[in-house]
Design a protein around this motif. Structure first.
Motif, PDB file in Angstrom:
ATOM      1  N   LEU A 138       0.830  -1.205   0.000  1.00 35.64           N
ATOM      2  CA  LEU A 138       0.000   0.000   0.000  1.00 35.64           C
ATOM      3  C   LEU A 138       0.866   1.258   0.000  1.00 35.64           C
ATOM      4  CD1 LEU A 138      -2.744  -1.146   2.540  1.00 35.64           C
ATOM      5  CD2 LEU A 138      -3.084  -0.684   0.091  1.00 35.64           C
ATOM      6  N   PHE A 139       1.967   1.219   0.740  1.00 30.83           N
ATOM      7  CA  PHE A 139       2.892   2.359   0.780  1.00 30.83           C
ATOM      8  C   PHE A 139       3.466   2.645  -0.606  1.00 30.83           C
ATOM      9  CE2 PHE A 139       7.541   3.174   0.954  1.00 30.83           C
ATOM     10  CZ  PHE A 139       7.497   4.521   1.271  1.00 30.83           C
ATOM     11  N   LEU A 140       3.956   1.607  -1.283  1.00 32.88           N
ATOM     12  CA  LEU A 140       4.569   1.807  -2.595  1.00 32.88           C
ATOM     13  C   LEU A 140       3.541   2.322  -3.612  1.00 32.88           C
ATOM     14  CD1 LEU A 140       6.821  -1.363  -2.642  1.00 32.88           C
ATOM     15  CD2 LEU A 140       7.631   0.996  -2.799  1.00 32.88           C
ATOM     16  N   GLU A 141       2.341   1.762  -3.591  1.00 29.02           N
ATOM     17  CA  GLU A 141       1.303   2.206  -4.507  1.00 29.02           C
ATOM     18  C   GLU A 141       0.933   3.665  -4.227  1.00 29.02           C
ATOM     19  OE1 GLU A 141      -1.644   2.138  -7.523  1.00 29.02           O
ATOM     20  OE2 GLU A 141       0.183   0.986  -7.155  1.00 29.02           O
ATOM     21  N   ASP A 142       0.811   4.023  -2.962  1.00 27.21           N
ATOM     22  CA  ASP A 142       0.492   5.394  -2.569  1.00 27.21           C
ATOM     23  C   ASP A 142       1.622   6.346  -2.954  1.00 27.21           C
ATOM     24  OD1 ASP A 142      -0.595   7.651  -1.275  1.00 27.21           O
ATOM     25  OD2 ASP A 142       0.298   7.087   0.642  1.00 27.21           O
ATOM     26  N   LEU A 143       2.850   5.923  -2.715  1.00 28.76           N
ATOM     27  CA  LEU A 143       4.004   6.785  -2.926  1.00 28.76           C
ATOM     28  C   LEU A 143       4.154   7.185  -4.392  1.00 28.76           C
ATOM     29  CD1 LEU A 143       6.315   7.967  -1.223  1.00 28.76           C
ATOM     30  CD2 LEU A 143       7.718   6.043  -1.950  1.00 28.76           C
ATOM     31  N   TYR A 144       3.854   6.254  -5.298  1.00 32.81           N
ATOM     32  CA  TYR A 144       4.005   6.559  -6.722  1.00 32.81           C
ATOM     33  C   TYR A 144       2.736   7.127  -7.350  1.00 32.81           C
ATOM     34  CZ  TYR A 144       8.638   4.431  -6.950  1.00 32.81           C
ATOM     35  OH  TYR A 144       9.974   4.164  -6.779  1.00 32.81           O
TER      36      TYR A 144
ATOM     37  N   ILE B  50       0.721   9.588   2.251  1.00 31.30           N
ATOM     38  CA  ILE B  50       1.534   9.412   3.456  1.00 31.30           C
ATOM     39  C   ILE B  50       2.524  10.565   3.635  1.00 31.30           C
ATOM     40  CG2 ILE B  50       3.432   8.042   2.419  1.00 31.30           C
ATOM     41  CD1 ILE B  50       3.185   6.249   4.972  1.00 31.30           C
ATOM     42  N   ILE B  51       2.910  11.180   2.523  1.00 30.00           N
ATOM     43  CA  ILE B  51       3.779  12.362   2.598  1.00 30.00           C
ATOM     44  C   ILE B  51       2.952  13.595   2.938  1.00 30.00           C
ATOM     45  CG2 ILE B  51       5.263  13.909   1.254  1.00 30.00           C
ATOM     46  CD1 ILE B  51       6.259  11.487  -0.281  1.00 30.00           C
ATOM     47  N   LYS B  52       1.823  13.734   2.275  1.00 28.02           N
ATOM     48  CA  LYS B  52       0.952  14.891   2.519  1.00 28.02           C
ATOM     49  C   LYS B  52       0.480  14.942   3.961  1.00 28.02           C
ATOM     50  CE  LYS B  52      -0.696  14.882  -2.275  1.00 28.02           C
ATOM     51  NZ  LYS B  52      -1.828  14.545  -3.176  1.00 28.02           N
ATOM     52  N   ASP B  53       0.297  13.761   4.581  1.00 30.76           N
ATOM     53  CA  ASP B  53      -0.158  13.720   5.970  1.00 30.76           C
ATOM     54  C   ASP B  53       0.998  13.779   6.967  1.00 30.76           C
ATOM     55  OD1 ASP B  53      -2.782  13.614   5.169  1.00 30.76           O
ATOM     56  OD2 ASP B  53      -2.964  11.436   5.322  1.00 30.76           O
ATOM     57  N   GLY B  54       2.213  13.942   6.477  1.00 30.26           N
ATOM     58  CA  GLY B  54       3.362  14.169   7.351  1.00 30.26           C
ATOM     59  C   GLY B  54       3.882  12.946   8.078  1.00 30.26           C
ATOM     60  N   VAL B  55       3.501  11.755   7.621  1.00 28.60           N
ATOM     61  CA  VAL B  55       3.980  10.538   8.280  1.00 28.60           C
ATOM     62  C   VAL B  55       5.450  10.286   7.937  1.00 28.60           C
ATOM     63  CG1 VAL B  55       3.632   8.050   8.555  1.00 28.60           C
ATOM     64  CG2 VAL B  55       1.658   9.567   8.235  1.00 28.60           C
ATOM     65  N   ILE B  56       5.816  10.556   6.690  1.00 28.79           N
ATOM     66  CA  ILE B  56       7.200  10.435   6.240  1.00 28.79           C
ATOM     67  C   ILE B  56       7.605  11.767   5.616  1.00 28.79           C
ATOM     68  CG2 ILE B  56       8.798   9.252   4.658  1.00 28.79           C
ATOM     69  CD1 ILE B  56       7.113   6.787   4.854  1.00 28.79           C
ATOM     70  N   PRO B  57       8.757  12.322   5.997  1.00 35.02           N
ATOM     71  CA  PRO B  57       9.195  13.594   5.405  1.00 35.02           C
ATOM     72  C   PRO B  57       9.403  13.471   3.899  1.00 35.02           C
ATOM     73  CG  PRO B  57      10.491  13.057   7.362  1.00 35.02           C
ATOM     74  CD  PRO B  57       9.679  11.845   7.033  1.00 35.02           C
TER      75      PRO B  57
ATOM     76  N   ILE C 161       2.100   0.617   8.960  1.00 35.70           N
ATOM     77  CA  ILE C 161       1.097  -0.373   9.369  1.00 35.70           C
ATOM     78  C   ILE C 161      -0.071   0.328  10.075  1.00 35.70           C
ATOM     79  CG2 ILE C 161       0.680  -2.341  10.907  1.00 35.70           C
ATOM     80  CD1 ILE C 161       3.581  -3.229  10.275  1.00 35.70           C
ATOM     81  N   LYS C 162       0.247   1.267  10.947  1.00 32.10           N
ATOM     82  CA  LYS C 162      -0.807   2.006  11.645  1.00 32.10           C
ATOM     83  C   LYS C 162      -1.566   2.920  10.678  1.00 32.10           C
ATOM     84  CE  LYS C 162       1.809   2.004  15.984  1.00 32.10           C
ATOM     85  NZ  LYS C 162       2.531   2.833  16.980  1.00 32.10           N
ATOM     86  N   TYR C 163      -0.833   3.530   9.745  1.00 33.02           N
ATOM     87  CA  TYR C 163      -1.439   4.502   8.820  1.00 33.02           C
ATOM     88  C   TYR C 163      -2.370   3.826   7.815  1.00 33.02           C
ATOM     89  CZ  TYR C 163      -1.699   8.252   5.327  1.00 33.02           C
ATOM     90  OH  TYR C 163      -2.149   9.214   4.460  1.00 33.02           O
ATOM     91  N   TYR C 164      -1.911   2.763   7.193  1.00 34.02           N
ATOM     92  CA  TYR C 164      -2.690   2.127   6.126  1.00 34.02           C
ATOM     93  C   TYR C 164      -3.677   1.076   6.630  1.00 34.02           C
ATOM     94  CZ  TYR C 164       0.565   4.279   2.818  1.00 34.02           C
ATOM     95  OH  TYR C 164       1.299   5.180   2.092  1.00 34.02           O
ATOM     96  N   LEU C 165      -3.312   0.368   7.688  1.00 40.63           N
ATOM     97  CA  LEU C 165      -4.152  -0.745   8.152  1.00 40.63           C
ATOM     98  C   LEU C 165      -4.880  -0.443   9.457  1.00 40.63           C
ATOM     99  CD1 LEU C 165      -1.664  -3.704   7.467  1.00 40.63           C
ATOM    100  CD2 LEU C 165      -3.418  -2.782   5.947  1.00 40.63           C
ATOM    101  N   ASN C 166      -4.485   0.647  10.129  1.00 45.27           N
ATOM    102  CA  ASN C 166      -5.055   0.986  11.439  1.00 45.27           C
ATOM    103  C   ASN C 166      -4.886  -0.169  12.420  1.00 45.27           C
ATOM    104  OD1 ASN C 166      -6.298   2.725  13.280  1.00 45.27           O
ATOM    105  ND2 ASN C 166      -8.342   1.925  12.828  1.00 45.27           N
ATOM    106  N   GLU C 167      -3.686  -0.768  12.399  1.00 46.15           N
ATOM    107  CA  GLU C 167      -3.366  -1.889  13.282  1.00 46.15           C
ATOM    108  C   GLU C 167      -2.017  -1.645  13.958  1.00 46.15           C
ATOM    109  OE1 GLU C 167      -5.400  -5.228  10.267  1.00 46.15           O
ATOM    110  OE2 GLU C 167      -3.254  -5.279  10.717  1.00 46.15           O
ATOM    111  N   GLU C 168      -1.837  -2.280  15.092  1.00 38.55           N
ATOM    112  CA  GLU C 168      -0.532  -2.267  15.744  1.00 38.55           C
ATOM    113  C   GLU C 168       0.344  -3.340  15.095  1.00 38.55           C
ATOM    114  OE1 GLU C 168       0.723  -0.212  18.081  1.00 38.55           O
ATOM    115  OE2 GLU C 168      -1.143   0.935  17.891  1.00 38.55           O
ATOM    116  N   PRO C 169       1.638  -3.075  14.898  1.00 37.61           N
ATOM    117  CA  PRO C 169       2.517  -4.079  14.294  1.00 37.61           C
ATOM    118  C   PRO C 169       2.589  -5.343  15.143  1.00 37.61           C
ATOM    119  CG  PRO C 169       3.565  -1.913  14.339  1.00 37.61           C
ATOM    120  CD  PRO C 169       2.327  -1.808  15.175  1.00 37.61           C
ATOM    121  N   ILE C 170       2.465  -6.480  14.488  1.00 38.16           N
ATOM    122  CA  ILE C 170       2.572  -7.769  15.186  1.00 38.16           C
ATOM    123  C   ILE C 170       4.036  -8.119  15.431  1.00 38.16           C
ATOM    124  CG2 ILE C 170       2.091 -10.252  14.985  1.00 38.16           C
ATOM    125  CD1 ILE C 170      -0.355  -9.462  13.250  1.00 38.16           C
TER     126      ILE C 170
END
Length: 454
Positions: A81-87, A92-99, A311-320
């Protein structure tokens, strides 16, 4: 609670008697006969060598593996999901999760692919996730994500058949999970994203370190093993040139070379192993490439730091499954901690792989540490620092004696409509006592991994 691993280990040693150790030679005969190699480049020289194999398997309780399986599936979903969103949308950038600059300065990010979405929106088709088991917490900890061209699955696959022939008693007395299904999982993933046509495995050739694997997997999944000169692009469609000159459309390519060598018309014009025009066919939606070009951004060790946040941003879950405690000198607070504790940390160059660019603070002199601080201060985005994880040794049979050696575990996750975790993996061990670098490219060996039920 029953200690399944110790119970099975005791049974292993009961079967693996001194008399039976004579059978070890049979494994090496197999390795030599079928050229089960992982070749090395050292001091500018190509060294063709059999991959060192240890006859004592790593045993993992199936219940323990179940948790690992859930955590790995979760992680690959988030990374895809991150890679698809990033390209595409870059939420995830617009929401400030990753600079933003943290992404755009990464070597593996390909701006040329912005706006393109591959077939079925899947980018992480074949994934190798490296883990170690922490002696302090007894938990599995993720060290690295490998989403470009991870190697190694063929080695446990190929040795397992030999194991069953030499030591059938193990498979009669232990409930060892079968592993033959991996080629089916891989074939299904290729078919799932195929753009109509045959499946091919694109190899740079026999001088590649993992050429054995390219040939082995191509045969097992029923794909055509091809070199670049056997492929051609006509009108933005990729074709395989048959021995009689006939052109056969290719639907999916399992590529075993890095982005920069894939297409001399799109990337490095000096590449002699790429296929001219393959990226044009890919961007036109006429062929699937596994793994997706541009995945290198997710292999960046700096991006690894943000996976729990993904994981929290895209899945709304805590990492296992957890990352190793990691610090980014890019952030001032982290840089101060790294500089104050460098003699206890592991420093990694974010763009390196295969065990290269890894520096252990406890092995460095004061002068070396001060020099490294200067380098980091000049380019903090280039490095990460991690706490040194004291991970478990595995028993290894080396030079006719059983000795402990550091060992990690590469798990394989194949993505189609859902991630599928292979119930095996590659256990790699260091040949020297006390060495924390177990990578095959650093001369490490491998052993089979048995997921066993009680």
């Amino acid at each position: 609670m029953l200690d399944v691993k110790n119970m099975n280990t005791e049974l292993f040693w009961e079967i693996f008697s001194k008399q039976d150790r004579l059978k070890i030679d049979e494994f090496q005969k197999y390795m030599d006969k079928f050229a089960v190699n992982f070749n090395l480049y050292k001091d500018g020289n190509f060294i063709e060598r059999s991959l060192p194999f240890d006859v004592i398997p790593r045993i993992i309780d199936s219940k323990e593996f179940d948790k690992m399986e859930r955590g790995l599936s979760q992680r690959i979903k988030a990374l895809n999901l991150f890679l698809e969103d990033l390209y595409t949308d870059k939420k995830i950038i617009k929401d400030g999760v990753i600079p933003q600059e943290f992404v755009y300065e990464a070597k593996g990010y390909l701006k040329e692919l912005e706006g393109f979405s591959p077939n079925k929106k899947i980018r992480t088709h074949i994934n190798g996730i490296d883990l170690v088991k922490d002696t302090k917490t007894d938990d599995w900890v993720i060290l690295e994500d490998n989403l470009r061209v991870p190697s190694g699955a063929s080695y446990p696959l190929s040795i397992r058949d030999t194991y069953r022939k030499i030591y059938p008693e193990f498979f009669e007395k232990l409930k060892i999970k079968p592993i033959k299904g991996y080629p089916d999982i891989l074939r299904d993933a290729m078919n799932y994203v195929s753009c109509e046509g045959i499946n091919v495995v694109l190899t740079p050739g026999r001088f590649n370190s993992a050429y054995y694997e390219h040939a082995y997997l191509a045969k097992k999944i029923g794909a055509q093993l091809v070199r670049n000169e056997e492929l051609t692009v006509r009108n933005k469609v990729l074709y395989f040139k048959n021995y009689n000159g006939k052109l056969i459309k290719v639907g999916a390519v399992y590529r075993r070379l890095d982005d920069e060598f894939l297409d001399p018309k799109f990337f490095n014009e000096e590449s002699l192993i790429g296929v001219p025009g393959i990226m044009e066919a890919y961007l036109s939606g006429n062929v699937a490439i596994m793994n997706a070009p541009g995945n290198g951004i997710a292999d960046d060790k700096g991006i690894y730091y943000f996976v729990p946040k993904m994981i929290k941003y895209y899945l709304n879950e805590e990492p296992i499954l957890q990352n190793a405690p990691t610090y980014l000198p890019y952030f001032e607070e982290d840089k101060k901690y790294v500089f104050d504790n460098m003699d206890k940390l592991v420093i990694k160059d974010v763009a390196e792989a295969g065990g290269y660019g890894v520096m252990f603070g406890h092995n460095m002199s004061k002068i070396q540490i001060e020099d490294l601080k200067t380098i980091i201060a000049a380019n903090p985005r280039r490095f990460i620092a991690q706490e040194l994880i004291e991970f478990y040794d595995e028993e290894c049979f080396i030079n006719d004696e059983v000795v402990p050696r550091k060992a990690d575990f590469r798990a394989y996750v194949v993505m189609a409509d859902e991630p599928k975790v292979w119930q095996c993996g590659l256990t790699r061990y260091a040949m020297e006592a006390g060495n924390y670098l177990v990578n095959s490219s650093q001369g490490g060996g491998f052993k089979d991994t048995w997921v066993v039920e009680a």
